[in-house]
Design a protein around this motif. Structure first.
Motif, short mmCIF file in Angstrom:
data_model
loop_
_atom_site.label_atom_id
_atom_site.label_comp_id
_atom_site.label_asym_id
_atom_site.label_seq_id
_atom_site.Cartn_x
_atom_site.Cartn_y
_atom_site.Cartn_z
N UNK A 195 97.07 52.42 37.63
CA UNK A 195 97.71 52.22 38.77
C UNK A 195 97.28 50.47 39.02
N UNK A 196 98.15 49.89 40.00
CA UNK A 196 97.85 48.56 40.18
C UNK A 196 96.55 48.23 40.95
N UNK A 197 96.00 47.11 40.50
CA UNK A 197 95.08 46.39 41.49
C UNK A 197 95.20 44.85 41.40
N UNK A 198 94.88 44.37 42.64
CA UNK A 198 95.25 42.89 42.82
C UNK A 198 94.37 42.04 41.78
N UNK A 199 93.02 42.49 41.69
CA UNK A 199 92.12 41.64 40.86
C UNK A 199 90.94 42.59 40.29
N UNK A 200 90.24 42.03 39.55
CA UNK A 200 89.19 43.22 38.66
C UNK A 200 88.21 43.71 39.85
N UNK A 201 87.75 42.94 40.73
CA UNK A 201 86.97 43.51 41.62
C UNK A 201 87.46 44.40 42.69
N UNK A 202 88.88 44.69 42.46
CA UNK A 202 89.37 45.83 43.48
C UNK A 202 89.43 47.19 42.65
N UNK A 203 88.96 47.10 41.46
CA UNK A 203 88.81 48.37 40.49
C UNK A 203 87.19 48.67 40.58
N UNK A 204 87.10 49.67 40.10
CA UNK A 204 85.72 50.24 39.92
C UNK A 204 85.25 49.76 38.42
N UNK A 205 83.95 49.51 38.17
CA UNK A 205 83.38 49.23 36.83
C UNK A 205 83.83 50.44 36.07
N UNK A 208 90.52 51.39 34.46
CA UNK A 208 91.62 50.76 33.94
C UNK A 208 92.64 50.43 35.04
N UNK A 209 93.33 49.42 34.92
CA UNK A 209 94.20 49.10 35.94
C UNK A 209 95.27 48.09 35.43
N UNK A 210 96.31 47.73 36.21
CA UNK A 210 97.18 46.78 35.59
C UNK A 210 97.16 45.76 36.85
N UNK A 211 97.54 44.51 36.46
CA UNK A 211 97.44 43.62 37.50
C UNK A 211 98.60 42.17 37.19
N UNK A 212 98.93 41.51 38.00
CA UNK A 212 99.61 40.30 37.56
C UNK A 212 98.67 39.20 37.16
#
Length: 249
Positions: A195-205, A208-212
């Motif tokens: 799924x999308x996350x705006x920045x790395x810190x919006x995801x848990x350690x 995996x995520x995707x972002x711009x």
């Protein structure tokens, strides 16, 4: 400004030789910028999408020496491309075609000149570097170039739903422009669904995520980890846009 984009490897013997060739022909004091020397080996399609994304961050009149050239020494053409004020020198093998297709204004020239000493396997040093240096001086020598209507090898200029580069963190850049992918879409890659996350810190350690990313491409990452290792992905792997409206695949 001269900007170098190659698959020569930053730690090998080739980049230094190209820089010396540029310095022999460019005007004194011309800046030489190393854009990237770890473009995917032999992969003109991945390189074309990566070059197009990177080039827009460089100023008008910048001259790119772009070499991903598995056909060096063959009958493939050598070309100069002007695209919206920027200049590109390299092989006509698709590497410059995404830049050309997305530009509003283009001109192209075939390089007919051949130096007296031309290595069959190192046109980046012997052929492209002198031409790029002359172009950076504002010179288009008519005895060395022949204008023509466009590039012969033209790749599809749409988004490329594949991994096109993996950086040293293990982040996987794709050929998808982020503005074309809805934020509520998920990405299918290998056996993962991210799924999308705006920045790395919006995801848990470890998540995996995707972002711009900072050059406007969809990038697949793992917060404080390697997406390449954790998901088992590499250059050329397909990416599927799931949900969120229109699919980019």
């Amino acid at each position: 400004m001269l900007a170098l984009f190659t698959d020569f490897g930053a730690d090998d013997i080739y980049v230094g030789q190209v820089r010396v060739a540029l310095l022999q022909h460019a005007a004194a004091g011309t800046p030489i910028i190393d854009v990237l020397h770890t473009a995917p080996n032999y992969d003109s399609q991945a390189g074309a999408h990566l070059l197009a994304a990177l080039a827009r961050w460089y100023p008008p009149d910048c001259v790119f020496l772009a070499v991903v050239d598995p056909g060096v020494g063959s009958e493939r053409d050598a070309v100069v491309l002007q695209a919206d004020g920027q200049w590109f020198v390299g092989p006509d093998n698709g590497l410059l075609s995404i830049v050309a297709a997305r530009a509003a204004r283009t001109r192209a020239w075939r390089i007919k000149w051949r130096p007296a000493a031309l290595s069959a396997s190192f046109h980046g040093r012997d052929l492209f570097a002198p031409i790029a240096a002359w172009v950076s001086r504002g010179e288009l020598p008519p005895d060395k170039l022949v204008e023509r209507r466009g590039l012969r090898v033209q790749l599809d200029a749409g988004d490329l739903a594949e991994v096109i580069y993996v950086d040293h963190y293990g982040n996987a850049l794709t050929g998808l422009r982020a503005g074309n992918v809805p934020r509520n879409a998920r990405l299918g890659i290998a056996d993962a669904d991210v799924e999308y996350a705006r920045v790395f810190s919006d995801a848990m350690a470890g998540q995996a995520f995707w972002y711009e990313n900072s050059i406007g491409l969809v990038e697949i990452a793992v917060n404080r980890g390697s997406a390449a290792l954790q998901l088992g992905i590499s250059v050329g792997d397909p990416v599927h846009v799931i949900g969120g409206g229109e699919s980019a695949t």
